[in-house]
Design an enzyme around this catalytic site. Structure first.
Site, PDB file in Angstrom:
ATOM      1  N   SER A   9       7.080  -4.918  -3.102  1.00  0.00           N
ATOM      2  CA  SER A   9       7.302  -3.482  -2.883  1.00  0.00           C
ATOM      3  C   SER A   9       6.598  -3.084  -1.602  1.00  0.00           C
ATOM      4  O   SER A   9       5.368  -3.183  -1.504  1.00  0.00           O
ATOM      5  CB  SER A   9       6.716  -2.680  -4.046  1.00  0.00           C
ATOM      6  OG  SER A   9       6.498  -1.346  -3.612  1.00  0.00           O
ATOM      7  N   MET A  38      10.305   8.060  -3.070  1.00  0.00           N
ATOM      8  CA  MET A  38       9.699   9.100  -3.923  1.00  0.00           C
ATOM      9  C   MET A  38       9.859  10.459  -3.244  1.00  0.00           C
ATOM     10  O   MET A  38       9.707  10.558  -2.017  1.00  0.00           O
ATOM     11  CB  MET A  38       8.219   8.812  -4.132  1.00  0.00           C
ATOM     12  CG  MET A  38       7.948   7.440  -4.738  1.00  0.00           C
ATOM     13  SD  MET A  38       6.202   7.211  -5.074  1.00  0.00           S
ATOM     14  CE  MET A  38       6.170   5.490  -5.569  1.00  0.00           C
ATOM     15  N   GLY A 144       5.305   6.501  -9.384  1.00  0.00           N
ATOM     16  CA  GLY A 144       4.706   7.432  -8.437  1.00  0.00           C
ATOM     17  C   GLY A 144       3.679   6.826  -7.508  1.00  0.00           C
ATOM     18  O   GLY A 144       3.478   7.318  -6.402  1.00  0.00           O
ATOM     19  N   GLY A 146       1.503   2.996  -6.220  1.00  0.00           N
ATOM     20  CA  GLY A 146       1.205   1.582  -6.317  1.00  0.00           C
ATOM     21  C   GLY A 146      -0.208   1.406  -6.849  1.00  0.00           C
ATOM     22  O   GLY A 146      -0.986   2.368  -6.942  1.00  0.00           O
ATOM     23  N   GLY A 147      -0.534   0.185  -7.209  1.00  0.00           N
ATOM     24  CA  GLY A 147      -1.920  -0.141  -7.555  1.00  0.00           C
ATOM     25  C   GLY A 147      -2.388   0.312  -8.925  1.00  0.00           C
ATOM     26  O   GLY A 147      -3.586   0.311  -9.201  1.00  0.00           O
ATOM     27  N   GLY A 178       5.468  -2.599 -11.669  1.00  0.00           N
ATOM     28  CA  GLY A 178       4.210  -1.876 -11.858  1.00  0.00           C
ATOM     29  C   GLY A 178       3.113  -2.761 -12.423  1.00  0.00           C
ATOM     30  O   GLY A 178       3.240  -3.319 -13.514  1.00  0.00           O
ATOM     31  N   GLY A 179       2.063  -2.941 -11.646  1.00  0.00           N
ATOM     32  CA  GLY A 179       0.895  -3.683 -12.141  1.00  0.00           C
ATOM     33  C   GLY A 179       1.122  -5.165 -12.292  1.00  0.00           C
ATOM     34  O   GLY A 179       0.376  -5.838 -13.015  1.00  0.00           O
ATOM     35  N   GLY A 199       3.634  -5.074  -5.527  1.00  0.00           N
ATOM     36  CA  GLY A 199       3.254  -4.287  -4.363  1.00  0.00           C
ATOM     37  C   GLY A 199       1.874  -4.652  -3.884  1.00  0.00           C
ATOM     38  O   GLY A 199       1.688  -5.518  -3.022  1.00  0.00           O
ATOM     39  N   SER A 200       0.864  -4.021  -4.492  1.00  0.00           N
ATOM     40  CA  SER A 200      -0.510  -4.229  -4.028  1.00  0.00           C
ATOM     41  C   SER A 200      -0.955  -5.684  -4.172  1.00  0.00           C
ATOM     42  O   SER A 200      -1.735  -6.176  -3.352  1.00  0.00           O
ATOM     43  CB  SER A 200      -1.459  -3.293  -4.783  1.00  0.00           C
ATOM     44  OG  SER A 200      -1.240  -3.389  -6.172  1.00  0.00           O
TER      45      SER A 200
END
Ligand code: DX5
Ligand code: ZN
Length: 220
Positions: A9, A38, A144, A146-147, A178-179, A199-200
């Protein structure tokens, strides 16, 4: 089960050098690029629109781009992202009045289409539409940002959706977002996902290739 895809992401990338970041993760082994949109209305954050997708295309980036719309309304944005070179467009059922019409619109514009279910959105939302979807995206955080931390209660939901897809003999992909990191990805894969948004876990690491290789080793 489809072949497994790692989908970085770009939300967690360095936007001041986005083209370079995208090329780096692709070279590091990413299968597709996940593009989070978003609108500060459907979700409490504001990110990037179709112009950014078009700039990546104009810059010669030709990978598969998976556009995740966290926006309401969605229909107007679908035209913009299809024009900008999106390959797949997903949206949340709460964000449009006519889910079937929106899916059809995405397909009519030549893109793959998918529905995104938040952690608390029931899978009954798939009941009358699953056969028409190219992908189901299950959120494992509230959308909404990242992280955030992976919500474990999504694992049985992934298993249920995998069973539904297999029961109907569909090729529909099952993506989770997510996560996801090197500690959580194996359980997501074991539950039946085939597409993993990260993502992160990738963009905050020093060595993208190291993370993607380790992620692939855990899911294959
Ligand atoms: C969250 C976005 C995600 C996000 C994932 O609303 O849809 O795609 O970028 O980021 P991580 O992997 O850091 O949870
Ligand atoms: Zn996303």
């Amino acid at each position: 089960m489809n072949n497994k895809w790692i989908a970085p992401s770009i939300l967690s990338s360095n936007f001041s050098k986005l083209g370079e970041e995208v090329r780096s993760v692709l070279t590091a082994g990413a299968d597709i690029i996940h593009f989070d949109v978003m609108d500060n209305h459907y979700v409490p954050n504001l990110t990037i629109g179709s112009l950014v997708c078009k700039s990546l295309r104009d810059d010669g980036i030709d990978c598969f781009i998976d556009v995740h719309l966290m926006c309401s309304p969605v229909d107007n944005l679908i035209d913009q992202f299809a024009d900008a070179g999106a390959n797949m467009i997903t949206f949340h059922p709460e964000a449009t009045h006519h889910v079937d019409r929106t899916i059809q619109k995405i397909k009519d514009l030549g893109c793959q289409a998918g529905l995104v279910l938040n952690p608390a959105t029931p899978i009954s939302n798939l009941d009358c539409i699953l056969e028409k979807l190219d992908i189901v995206l299950l959120m494992s955080v509230n959308p909404g940002f990242g992280g955030q931390s992976f919500i474990e209660s999504v694992l049985p939901k992934i298993e249920l959706v995998r069973k539904k897809i297999d029961h109907l003999g569909l090729e529909t992909r099952l993506e989770v977002d997510g996560g996801i990191n090197l500690n959580t990805i194996k359980s997501v894969s074991d539950a039946g996902a085939d597409t993993f948004v990260m993502g992160s876990a990738i963009f905050h690491a020093d060595d993208y290739k190291d993370v993607i290789s380790k992620a692939k080793a855990l899911i294959n």
